[in-house]
Write an enzyme that holds these catalytic residues in place. Structure first.
Site, PDB file in Angstrom:
ATOM      1  CE  LYS A   1      32.699  27.967  39.863  1.00  0.00           C
ATOM      2  NZ  LYS A   1      33.460  29.019  39.198  1.00  0.00           N
TER       3      LYS A   1
ATOM      4  CG  ASP B   1      36.616  28.967  36.883  1.00  0.00           C
ATOM      5  OD1 ASP B   1      36.013  28.608  35.854  1.00  0.00           O
ATOM      6  OD2 ASP B   1      36.066  29.096  37.988  1.00  0.00           O
TER       7      ASP B   1
HETATM    8  P1  NDP Z   1      31.561  35.473  44.617  1.00  0.00           P
HETATM    9  O1  NDP Z   1      30.181  35.678  45.155  1.00  0.00           O
HETATM   10  O2  NDP Z   1      32.391  34.380  45.171  1.00  0.00           O
HETATM   11  O3  NDP Z   1      32.408  36.846  44.831  1.00  0.00           O
HETATM   12  C1  NDP Z   1      31.842  38.085  44.516  1.00  0.00           C
HETATM   13  C2  NDP Z   1      32.914  39.169  44.526  1.00  0.00           C
HETATM   14  O4  NDP Z   1      32.305  40.401  44.072  1.00  0.00           O
HETATM   15  C3  NDP Z   1      33.501  39.455  45.916  1.00  0.00           C
HETATM   16  O5  NDP Z   1      34.847  39.832  45.763  1.00  0.00           O
HETATM   17  C4  NDP Z   1      32.648  40.631  46.380  1.00  0.00           C
HETATM   18  O6  NDP Z   1      33.295  41.466  47.331  1.00  0.00           O
HETATM   19  C5  NDP Z   1      32.488  41.399  45.096  1.00  0.00           C
HETATM   20  N1  NDP Z   1      31.332  42.288  45.073  1.00  0.00           N
HETATM   21  C6  NDP Z   1      30.018  41.932  45.087  1.00  0.00           C
HETATM   22  N2  NDP Z   1      29.234  43.034  45.035  1.00  0.00           N
HETATM   23  C7  NDP Z   1      30.074  44.111  45.012  1.00  0.00           C
HETATM   24  C8  NDP Z   1      29.862  45.528  44.944  1.00  0.00           C
HETATM   25  N3  NDP Z   1      28.626  46.068  44.911  1.00  0.00           N
HETATM   26  N4  NDP Z   1      30.963  46.331  44.905  1.00  0.00           N
HETATM   27  C9  NDP Z   1      32.203  45.802  44.928  1.00  0.00           C
HETATM   28  N5  NDP Z   1      32.468  44.471  44.998  1.00  0.00           N
HETATM   29  C10 NDP Z   1      31.405  43.647  45.043  1.00  0.00           C
HETATM   30  O7  NDP Z   1      31.371  35.357  43.029  1.00  0.00           O
HETATM   31  P2  NDP Z   1      32.408  34.681  42.010  1.00  0.00           P
HETATM   32  O8  NDP Z   1      33.770  35.121  42.381  1.00  0.00           O
HETATM   33  O9  NDP Z   1      32.173  33.227  41.887  1.00  0.00           O
HETATM   34  O10 NDP Z   1      31.958  35.326  40.595  1.00  0.00           O
HETATM   35  C11 NDP Z   1      32.306  36.658  40.238  1.00  0.00           C
HETATM   36  C12 NDP Z   1      31.943  36.890  38.769  1.00  0.00           C
HETATM   37  O11 NDP Z   1      32.759  36.103  37.917  1.00  0.00           O
HETATM   38  C13 NDP Z   1      30.494  36.520  38.450  1.00  0.00           C
HETATM   39  O12 NDP Z   1      29.913  37.555  37.675  1.00  0.00           O
HETATM   40  C14 NDP Z   1      30.621  35.241  37.647  1.00  0.00           C
HETATM   41  O13 NDP Z   1      29.571  35.097  36.704  1.00  0.00           O
HETATM   42  C15 NDP Z   1      31.959  35.438  36.952  1.00  0.00           C
HETATM   43  N6  NDP Z   1      32.592  34.150  36.581  1.00  0.00           N
HETATM   44  C16 NDP Z   1      32.833  33.904  35.252  1.00  0.00           C
HETATM   45  C17 NDP Z   1      33.435  32.708  34.844  1.00  0.00           C
HETATM   46  C18 NDP Z   1      33.681  32.464  33.390  1.00  0.00           C
HETATM   47  O14 NDP Z   1      33.961  31.317  33.019  1.00  0.00           O
HETATM   48  N7  NDP Z   1      33.633  33.468  32.540  1.00  0.00           N
HETATM   49  C19 NDP Z   1      33.815  31.665  35.816  1.00  0.00           C
HETATM   50  C20 NDP Z   1      33.548  32.040  37.186  1.00  0.00           C
HETATM   51  C21 NDP Z   1      32.943  33.230  37.529  1.00  0.00           C
HETATM   52  P3  NDP Z   1      33.235  41.124  48.932  1.00  0.00           P
HETATM   53  O15 NDP Z   1      34.248  40.031  49.164  1.00  0.00           O
HETATM   54  O16 NDP Z   1      33.599  42.398  49.588  1.00  0.00           O
HETATM   55  O17 NDP Z   1      31.825  40.676  49.219  1.00  0.00           O
END
Ligand code: NDP
Length: 273
Positions: free
Chosen positions: A68, A104
């Site tokens: 993205k 989104d």
């Molecule tokens: P990113 O990889 O960009 O971000 C992941 C986020 O999750 C970060 O804030 C990260 O924190 C956090 N995270 C990961 N593992 C942990 C953990 N064990 N404990 C706490 N925090 C954690 O992913 P996206 O933002 O793109 O996607 C996030 C979710 O949203 C996904 O499940 C995706 O499928 C969903 N989504 C759904 C959409 C829809 O249309 N319904 C559209 C877009 C996304 P840190 O910064 O500290 O690493």
């Protein structure tokens, strides 16, 4: 003879994507013939794969993880939503090249209001996560005139960077998960972390869910289960992000074809299959 309009969703991995099921349904209802494929693209190959897609007649595409942010750099123009999100999930071919959009945020808003009957104005909102999805939805939440937004992320620096990027910084605060016990309660708690993909859920006190609160996980299927279970145990109303997925797709479809698809039958169908 009708022309087949070519579309795709790019990502890695991509086999799991529901978009190739959603868009043909929209097209069928609109009386349009489209070809919509899921195309796996590693980041280092994405530019070449997108160029080939255009050369072969591609006129519009969706983009998902991990492409993205990179998609933004391949666009000749950006909508304000894409600029504010710093990420592109929808590509529209124009005479001058690709225009990048981000649907989104509007997709989430539509799901909350149209499908779940939840109005955002005046609400106290907690957003868990500060990754791509959180960046996409945070501006749309502020546009809907929520009362306040708290950003909670494992890495505080990332939450602070998102706070700094938002226009209405005064309404936005940040915290760590360990500080949530003292954060009070909210009307809406959004899980935009990817933690549950590994079956995990950060420690979340149930007091976060105020009376009548909605708990909403942006993910769907198995990945949403730990968060929905947590909300259920607290006796709160809860939803996964399948509606958001369908609504962001409907927004993309409208950008490509100037027709607003009826998302409700497609969402109902996806809930059954
Ligand atoms: P990113 O990889 O960009 O971000 C992941 C986020 O999750 C970060 O804030 C990260 O924190 C956090 N995270 C990961 N593992 C942990 C953990 N064990 N404990 C706490 N925090 C954690 O992913 P996206 O933002 O793109 O996607 C996030 C979710 O949203 C996904 O499940 C995706 O499928 C969903 N989504 C759904 C959409 C829809 O249309 N319904 C559209 C877009 C996304 P840190 O910064 O500290 O690493």
């Amino acid at each position: 003879m009708s022309t087949v309009l070519r579309h795709a969703v790019f990502g890695q991995p991509i086999a799991h994507s529901l978009s190739p099921r959603i868009h043909p349904r929209f097209a069928e209802a609109a009386g349009i013939v489209i070809r919509y494929e899921a195309i796996e693209a590693a980041p280092e190959q994405f530019a070449a794969i997108l160029a080939r897609f255009h050369a072969e007649g591609g006129i519009g595409a969706n983009v998902t993880l991990p492409l993205k942010e990179q998609a933004l750099t391949l666009c000749q123009s950006l909508t304000p939503a894409a600029q504010r999100a710093g990420a592109v999930n929808t590509l529209i071919r124009t005479e001058t090249g690709w225009q990048g959009d981000n649907t989104d945020g509007i997709g989430l808003r539509r799901d909350l209001l149209d499908n779940l009957g939840f109005a955002l104005q005046g609400r106290r909102v907690l957003l868990l996560g500060a990754g791509g999805a959180a960046r996409g939805v945070a501006p749309a939440l502020l546009d809907a005139r929520i009362a306040s937004l708290m950003l909670c992320n494992r890495s505080l620096e990332r939450a602070q960077a998102l706070q700094a990027a938002l226009d209405a910084a005064a309404q936005v605060s940040v915290c760590r998960f360990s500080e949530l016990a003292a954060a009070g309660s909210f009307d809406l708690v959004l899980n935009a972390t990817s933690a549950s993909r590994g079956g995990q859920l950060p420690e979340l006190p149930t007091q976060l869910l105020g009376p009548g609160a909605l708990a909403y996980d942006l993910s769907y299927g198995q990945a949403a289960e730990p968060f929905l279970h947590w909300a259920g145990q607290a006796g709160a109303r809860a939803s996964d992000g399948l509606g958001m997925l369908v609504e962001q797709a409907a927004e993309a479809f409208q950008r490509w074809h100037a027709i607003r698809p009826d998302s409700a039958p497609v969402l109902a169908w996806l809930r059954q299959v």
